[in-house]
Write an enzyme that holds these catalytic residues in place. Structure first.
Site, mmCIF file in Angstrom:
data_model
loop_
_atom_site.group_PDB
_atom_site.id
_atom_site.type_symbol
_atom_site.label_atom_id
_atom_site.label_comp_id
_atom_site.label_asym_id
_atom_site.label_seq_id
_atom_site.Cartn_x
_atom_site.Cartn_y
_atom_site.Cartn_z
ATOM 1 C CG HIS A 1 3.765 0.538 -0.042
ATOM 2 N ND1 HIS A 1 3.510 1.333 1.054
ATOM 3 C CD2 HIS A 1 3.921 1.401 -1.067
ATOM 4 C CE1 HIS A 1 3.510 2.603 0.707
ATOM 5 N NE2 HIS A 1 3.759 2.672 -0.579
ATOM 6 C CB THR B 1 -0.691 8.294 2.332
ATOM 7 O OG1 THR B 1 -1.528 7.203 1.915
ATOM 8 C CG2 THR B 1 0.688 7.801 2.680
ATOM 9 C CE1 TYR C 1 -3.001 8.229 -4.466
ATOM 10 C CE2 TYR C 1 -0.719 8.857 -4.129
ATOM 11 C CZ TYR C 1 -1.862 8.234 -3.691
ATOM 12 O OH TYR C 1 -1.867 7.616 -2.463
#
Length: 773
Positions: free
Chosen positions: A473, A602, A589
């Site tokens: 990630h 993000t 979230y």
């Protein structure tokens, strides 16, 4: 050892008559072709650098401007207002040019300067235009005349046929919100989650921060925003990802599934051959910058493309305090794992990419190889699945030299990692729940030693031909992998295809050298660390509870007829499902992108709001009317869309507070407010997997060719991780994860509540439609 002989370009022996030199023509040919391939890639990069460097103009426009200037001077018209004459007088001092040459040089120099000035002006104008985000707050389906004019201006300054990175220098910087605005939005977001006394205490802390410490920290953040390209992204990558010392598996890495109902071929090697070739075709398009930049609002507003740069040839390198990302410009091989062995497979032969049938041949050679794993080799990748510090120390101690270093370099410098899995996975109609849960868990963690979790992408092909991806990630976010995956699935199914017997199309090529076994010399001490890491990873993997299921009762087609956003609809359904599951609300979230800005990644949308809570409470109160619930739903939906738009346009809450916290740590000052904010758990973490290339799939002609999207592990020990993908007009796929060790959570129970919540909300509109009829 045929491949070893081919690797030697020449041999010589000393005889009484002199030196006997024997050349290997095939090896020299391969060296020559490899050199040509490298120079070709360098030339393409150089050419693309020029094209991107002069965007939104084109190199040919230079000639047009220069010819225009020269033509006007010959017609006795001075477009330079005396500048050409001044350049001519300056050239007079050189005394080495004729009068005609000086006129030509003066015209070319002025034309070039004018061309550069036009490029700078157009680029700055485009940046100013892209800094306007009022369009995103307009009501859906309604566009003002001013917005239409603005869109036309953006299209004019965007040039023709932009390349992947063409817009990068024209994208605006991410703005730093005012401290007062962020604090106010934060208090609004936690109001429904706190008791009155707790909220009053938090209000005092927040207001004190906004007046005293906040402005001081903000000054440093403003300074960084002026100096750095993006004031968030480098710290986000460093402190959220690379400095994390816990396992990447489950906690950070995520997975992607392929098409749910369709498996084009059940031959494992064939499926691997086609899809690896499709991945390499995508990499070639990426190297040549031929991938079209993603643009919103009718292909008008560009998104940042920076995250594509590290998609391939990338690996995360462990460190004791922090990891680093290693990225190479090119890699000519992949590493394949099968039954505890590692194989290096070259991707080129005779100066070209291996064809699908040739790649299938290589994969079949690996599947047929009867050799056994070397001591410690089979479970070596468990080091990448567990805590980072033991892996970093082990790497430093045992992989710094010799065959271990060579083999580890082969893995870490590979274009990507491939696992030929020995299990069968995928959707089975006779047992849909168990089969999909097993498929998801296999992609998320496998056996904890059969995926290299440090690689940017690990491509997995199962025994029955099903496939998927596990992605690291830190280097980029899921939409980048999703874009690649859409291309791979469509290319595999619609363009490359398979022969009638299920094999790849084309012929095998016996002259291609066999894959090379990687050699390891792993001492007992290292094997003990591997076993310890594997035990730790197994505990983590066995605690994951995943429920992956398709929802096909309705999709975005019906939701849009209700005149609401599909994402807002699903988020409100998640709030309702969570309340029914837990009996309370929680901090939620939802991931939003900030790629309207350069190097944006993000932002968080805090989906649990006062409006959403009011709607949920009305839904569980049997005394409330349908009309009242619909009014509350509309208010909650509009609020959610507004929060999402704020996050997209740089006015979010959490990234700003995160960066203020980092500054406070650098200044060694303590902030009770920031400390408390950043310690709050996200018990409901959600994300939508966007479908970005709808044109690649025709769901009207192929309704079964729907993708299952992907998912991730739970963020909180007592919470849920929910991922969903909206495919076509009538299909949504959900992935719900939690921990079995938590007595409060149950992924399947939450899934049942979610299905019922979706049905309950859509029923509100059905009741209204029926009453009107």
């Amino acid at each position: 050892m045929a491949e070893a002989h081919q690797a030697v370009a020449f041999q010589f022996t000393v005889t009484p008559d002199g030196i006997d030199l024997r050349l290997s023509h095939e090896a020299l040919k391969q060296i020559c072709l490899s050199g040509l391939h490298s120079w070709k890639k360098k030339f393409i990069r150089f050419k693309n650098g020029i094209i991107t460097g002069v965007f939104p103009a084109s190199p040919s426009s230079w000639l047009i401007v220069v010819v225009g200037v020269m033509s006007s001077t010959y017609l006795k018209v001075d477009p330079s207002l005396g500048m050409i004459a001044r350049i001519n007088r300056t050239l007079d001092t050189t005394a080495c040019m004729s009068c005609q040459t000086k006129n030509v040089v003066s015209g070319v120099l002025f034309g070039t300067g004018l061309w550069v000035a036009l490029i700078v002006t157009m680029r700055y104008s485009l940046k100013v235009l892209l800094s306007y985000h009022g369009w995103i707050f307009a009501e859906h389906g309604k566009m003002s005349r001013a917005t239409k004019i603005w869109m036309s201006m953006v299209k004019i300054f965007s040039g023709r046929k932009p390349m992947l990175y063409s817009f990068q220098t024209s994208l605006p910087r991410l703005p730093v919100p005012a401290v007062e605005d962020t604090v106010s939005r934060y208090l609004e977001s936690v109001r429904p989650l706190m008791k009155e006394a707790d909220f009053q205490r938090m209000t005092v802390l927040a207001q004190d921060f906004a007046v005293n410490l906040g402005p001081k920290l903000q000054w440093y953040l403003k300074l960084k925003s002026w100096w750095a390209t993006n004031y968030v992204s480098d710290w986000w990558e460093e402190y959220i990802y690379l400095r994390g010392r816990g396992p990447l598996m489950v906690n950070s890495n995520y997975y992607a599934m392929e098409m749910l109902y369709i498996t084009p071929s059940h031959i494992q090697a064939a499926r691997a051959g086609n899809t690896i070739h499709a991945i390499l075709l995508y990499r070639r398009k990426l190297d040549r910058e031929e991938i079209k930049p993603i643009r919103l609002l009718g292909s008008t507003i560009p998104l940042c493309s920076a995250q594509w740069e590290r998609l391939f040839n990338t690996s995360r390198i462990p460190g004791e305090e922090t990891d680093t990302i290693q990225h190479l410009k090119d890699s000519k091989h992949i590493v394949v794992y099968h039954r505890g062995r590692y194989f290096k497979v070259w991707l080129y032969h005779s100066g070209r990419l291996l064809k699908p049938r040739e790649l299938e041949q290589q994969m079949q050679r690996i599947l047929d190889d009867p050799s056994e794993p070397q001591p410690g080799e089979a479970k070596l990748a468990a080091l990448t699945a567990a805590d980072r510090v033991p892996w970093a120390k082990c790497r430093q101690a045992y992989f710094r030299s010799g065959k271990n270093k060579q083999s580890l370099d082969a893995v870490e410098k590979a274009a990507f990692f491939v696992t030929l899995d020995e299990t069968e996975q995928g959707y089975r109609p006779e047992d849909p729940e168990a089969s999909m849960d097993s498929y998801a868990k296999s992609l998320l963690h496998g056996q904890c030693f059969d995926r290299w979790f440090d690689k940017s992408i690990t491509f997995i092909v199962f025994r029955n031909g099903k496939m998927g991806i596990n992605a690291e990630h830190s280097w980029a976010d899921a939409p980048i992998v999703g874009h690649l995956w859409e291309y791979v699935m469509s290319t595999d199914c619609y363009q490359l295809g398979y022969a009638e017997d299920g094999h790849c199309k084309g012929d095998i090529n016996p002259s291609i050298p066999c894959p090379t076994r990687l050699q390891w010399d792993i001492p007992e001490e290292c094997q003990q660390v591997i076993e310890t890491s594997l035990n730790s990873a197994n505990l983590l993997a066995s605690d994951v509870d995943i429920y992956s299921f398709p929802f096909d009762s309705f999709g975005k087609g019906l939701i849009k007829k209700c005149r609401t956003s599909p994402d807002a609809f699903i988020q409100l359904a998640l709030q309702l499902a969570h309340y029914k599951d837990m009996g309370k609300f929680c901090l939620t979230y939802e991931a939003s992108m900030t790629r309207l800005f350069r190097e944006g990644r993000t932002e968080t949308v805090r989906s649990c709001s006062m409006e959403s809570c009011s709607f949920v409470l009305a839904m569980v109160d049997p005394s409330q009317t349908v009309e009242h619930r619909l009014r509350l739903f509309k208010a909650a939906s509009e609020k959610h869309q507004h929060l999402y738009r704020l996050a997209m346009t740089g006015a979010g809450i959490d990234r700003h507070l995160f960066c203020l916290y980092v500054v406070s740590k650098y200044l060694a000052v303590d902030s009770p407010f920031l400390k408390e904010v950043l310690s709050e758990p996200w018990r409901l973490s959600t994300s939508q997997t966007p479908q970005q290339q709808v044109e690649l799939f025709d769901f009207d002609r192929n309704p079964d060719h729907v993708s299952s999207g992907g998912g991730f592990g739970p963020v909180a020990d007592d919470g849920y991780g929910v991922s969903y993908i909206i495919v076509g007009e009538n299909f949504i796929h959900f992935h719900i994860s939690s921990k079995l060790s938590s007595p409060e959570t149950d992924s399947h129970r939450f899934g049942r509540h979610l299905k019922q919540a979706m049905a309950d909300i859509i029923a509100l509109f059905s009741c209204t439609a029926n009453s009107k009829k």
